[in-house]
Design a protein around this motif. Structure first.
Motif, PDB file in Angstrom:
ATOM      1  N   MET A   1      25.916  37.438  35.833  1.00 18.74           N
ATOM      2  CA  MET A   1      27.361  37.490  35.922  1.00 18.74           C
ATOM      3  C   MET A   1      27.913  37.459  34.485  1.00 18.74           C
ATOM      4  O   MET A   1      27.540  36.617  33.687  1.00 18.74           O
ATOM      5  N   SER A   2      28.825  38.370  34.202  1.00 20.84           N
ATOM      6  CA  SER A   2      29.420  38.425  32.867  1.00 20.84           C
ATOM      7  C   SER A   2      30.481  37.337  32.704  1.00 20.84           C
ATOM      8  O   SER A   2      30.931  36.729  33.685  1.00 20.84           O
ATOM      9  N   ALA A   3      30.897  37.108  31.467  1.00 16.33           N
ATOM     10  CA  ALA A   3      31.913  36.095  31.186  1.00 16.33           C
ATOM     11  C   ALA A   3      33.220  36.443  31.889  1.00 16.33           C
ATOM     12  O   ALA A   3      33.896  35.563  32.434  1.00 16.33           O
ATOM     13  N   ILE A   4      33.586  37.727  31.902  1.00 16.80           N
ATOM     14  CA  ILE A   4      34.849  38.143  32.538  1.00 16.80           C
ATOM     15  C   ILE A   4      34.790  37.908  34.045  1.00 16.80           C
ATOM     16  O   ILE A   4      35.784  37.515  34.651  1.00 16.80           O
ATOM     17  N   ASP A   5      33.620  38.116  34.635  1.00 14.54           N
ATOM     18  CA  ASP A   5      33.462  37.854  36.075  1.00 14.54           C
ATOM     19  C   ASP A   5      33.609  36.366  36.372  1.00 14.54           C
ATOM     20  O   ASP A   5      34.182  35.982  37.399  1.00 14.54           O
ATOM     21  N   THR A   6      33.101  35.524  35.489  1.00 17.39           N
ATOM     22  CA  THR A   6      33.235  34.080  35.649  1.00 17.39           C
ATOM     23  C   THR A   6      34.701  33.666  35.594  1.00 17.39           C
ATOM     24  O   THR A   6      35.156  32.841  36.389  1.00 17.39           O
ATOM     25  N   ILE A   7      35.443  34.265  34.678  1.00 16.29           N
ATOM     26  CA  ILE A   7      36.871  33.964  34.541  1.00 16.29           C
ATOM     27  C   ILE A   7      37.642  34.421  35.777  1.00 16.29           C
ATOM     28  O   ILE A   7      38.567  33.750  36.234  1.00 16.29           O
ATOM     29  N   LYS A   8      37.251  35.574  36.319  1.00 13.15           N
ATOM     30  CA  LYS A   8      37.963  36.143  37.464  1.00 13.15           C
ATOM     31  C   LYS A   8      37.637  35.462  38.794  1.00 13.15           C
ATOM     32  O   LYS A   8      38.358  35.649  39.770  1.00 13.15           O
ATOM     33  N   THR A   9      36.584  34.663  38.844  1.00 15.41           N
ATOM     34  CA  THR A   9      36.157  34.053  40.104  1.00 15.41           C
ATOM     35  C   THR A   9      37.284  33.316  40.833  1.00 15.41           C
ATOM     36  O   THR A   9      37.504  33.561  42.017  1.00 15.41           O
ATOM     37  N   PRO A  10      38.065  32.438  40.172  1.00 21.32           N
ATOM     38  CA  PRO A  10      39.109  31.720  40.914  1.00 21.32           C
ATOM     39  C   PRO A  10      40.287  32.586  41.343  1.00 21.32           C
ATOM     40  O   PRO A  10      41.092  32.172  42.170  1.00 21.32           O
ATOM     41  N   ILE A  11      40.397  33.788  40.773  1.00 24.81           N
ATOM     42  CA  ILE A  11      41.541  34.650  41.090  1.00 24.81           C
ATOM     43  C   ILE A  11      41.098  35.986  41.680  1.00 24.81           C
ATOM     44  O   ILE A  11      41.851  36.955  41.662  1.00 24.81           O
ATOM     45  N   ARG A  12      39.899  36.022  42.205  1.00 26.68           N
ATOM     46  CA  ARG A  12      39.354  37.286  42.733  1.00 26.68           C
ATOM     47  C   ARG A  12      40.262  37.892  43.812  1.00 26.68           C
ATOM     48  O   ARG A  12      40.551  39.072  43.794  1.00 26.68           O
ATOM     49  N   GLU A  13      40.724  37.067  44.732  1.00 22.39           N
ATOM     50  CA  GLU A  13      41.580  37.568  45.816  1.00 22.39           C
ATOM     51  C   GLU A  13      42.884  38.145  45.257  1.00 22.39           C
ATOM     52  O   GLU A  13      43.321  39.218  45.677  1.00 22.39           O
ATOM     53  N   GLU A  14      43.493  37.448  44.315  1.00 23.22           N
ATOM     54  CA  GLU A  14      44.739  37.926  43.715  1.00 23.22           C
ATOM     55  C   GLU A  14      44.528  39.251  42.974  1.00 23.22           C
ATOM     56  O   GLU A  14      45.339  40.170  43.077  1.00 23.22           O
ATOM     57  N   MET A  15      43.414  39.349  42.236  1.00 23.05           N
ATOM     58  CA  MET A  15      43.121  40.587  41.505  1.00 23.05           C
ATOM     59  C   MET A  15      42.852  41.743  42.474  1.00 23.05           C
ATOM     60  O   MET A  15      43.302  42.864  42.240  1.00 23.05           O
ATOM     61  N   ASP A  16      42.139  41.453  43.561  1.00 27.40           N
ATOM     62  CA  ASP A  16      41.868  42.489  44.568  1.00 27.40           C
ATOM     63  C   ASP A  16      43.166  42.984  45.209  1.00 27.40           C
ATOM     64  O   ASP A  16      43.304  44.173  45.492  1.00 27.40           O
ATOM     65  N   ASN A  17      44.108  42.087  45.433  1.00 22.92           N
ATOM     66  CA  ASN A  17      45.400  42.472  46.009  1.00 22.92           C
ATOM     67  C   ASN A  17      46.277  43.204  44.992  1.00 22.92           C
ATOM     68  O   ASN A  17      47.096  44.040  45.363  1.00 22.92           O
ATOM     69  N   PHE A  18      46.111  42.872  43.727  1.00 27.45           N
ATOM     70  CA  PHE A  18      46.930  43.454  42.672  1.00 27.45           C
ATOM     71  C   PHE A  18      46.549  44.902  42.364  1.00 27.45           C
ATOM     72  O   PHE A  18      47.418  45.732  42.082  1.00 27.45           O
ATOM     73  N   GLN A  19      45.271  45.225  42.419  1.00 28.66           N
ATOM     74  CA  GLN A  19      44.798  46.548  42.013  1.00 28.66           C
ATOM     75  C   GLN A  19      45.490  47.706  42.749  1.00 28.66           C
ATOM     76  O   GLN A  19      45.976  48.629  42.107  1.00 28.66           O
ATOM     77  N   PRO A  20      45.564  47.707  44.085  1.00 28.39           N
ATOM     78  CA  PRO A  20      46.250  48.822  44.765  1.00 28.39           C
ATOM     79  C   PRO A  20      47.733  48.892  44.407  1.00 28.39           C
ATOM     80  O   PRO A  20      48.290  49.981  44.267  1.00 28.39           O
ATOM     81  N   TYR A  21      48.371  47.732  44.262  1.00 26.84           N
ATOM     82  CA  TYR A  21      49.781  47.696  43.867  1.00 26.84           C
ATOM     83  C   TYR A  21      49.967  48.345  42.499  1.00 26.84           C
ATOM     84  O   TYR A  21      50.857  49.173  42.304  1.00 26.84           O
ATOM     85  N   PHE A  22      49.117  47.997  41.559  1.00 25.99           N
ATOM     86  CA  PHE A  22      49.195  48.514  40.193  1.00 25.99           C
ATOM     87  C   PHE A  22      48.954  50.028  40.171  1.00 25.99           C
ATOM     88  O   PHE A  22      49.683  50.781  39.536  1.00 25.99           O
ATOM     89  N   ARG A  23      47.935  50.477  40.895  1.00 24.67           N
ATOM     90  CA  ARG A  23      47.637  51.921  40.946  1.00 24.67           C
ATOM     91  C   ARG A  23      48.799  52.705  41.563  1.00 24.67           C
ATOM     92  O   ARG A  23      49.161  53.771  41.085  1.00 24.67           O
ATOM     93  N   ASN A  24      49.372  52.174  42.624  1.00 25.71           N
ATOM     94  CA  ASN A  24      50.488  52.843  43.282  1.00 25.71           C
ATOM     95  C   ASN A  24      51.713  52.897  42.371  1.00 25.71           C
ATOM     96  O   ASN A  24      52.438  53.892  42.339  1.00 25.71           O
ATOM     97  N   TYR A  25      51.945  51.838  41.624  1.00 22.47           N
ATOM     98  CA  TYR A  25      53.082  51.767  40.711  1.00 22.47           C
ATOM     99  C   TYR A  25      52.971  52.818  39.611  1.00 22.47           C
ATOM    100  O   TYR A  25      53.974  53.382  39.175  1.00 22.47           O
TER     101      TYR A  25
END
Length: 65
Positions: A1-25
């Motif tokens: 697991m990379s350092a960035i993946d470790t950082i993203k672990t507590p916010i994985r759900e939020e990041m997953d929800n954010f990606q489609p919103y960001f792409r659509n925007y």
């Protein structure tokens, strides 16, 4: 697991929800511009600001819209 993946672990759900919103925007009527945007989104640098926002929100309570 990379350092960035470790950082993203507590916010994985939020990041997953954010990606489609960001792409659509960022969606454009120009095919060329969409191609350029897709290329830029592949770099993980565009995820730093949302990650910091979500991590900061969790430090101060709960992440919401």
């Amino acid at each position: 697991m990379s350092a960035i993946d470790t950082i993203k672990t507590p916010i994985r759900e939020e990041m997953d929800n954010f990606q489609p919103y960001f792409r659509n925007y960022l969606k454009s009527k120009s095919a060329l511009l969409n191609l350029i945007i897709a290329y830029l989104l592949k770099s993980k640098g565009k995820q730093m600001r949302p990650m910091l926002v979500f991590l900061s929100a969790q430090l101060n309570g709960k992440v919401n819209e």
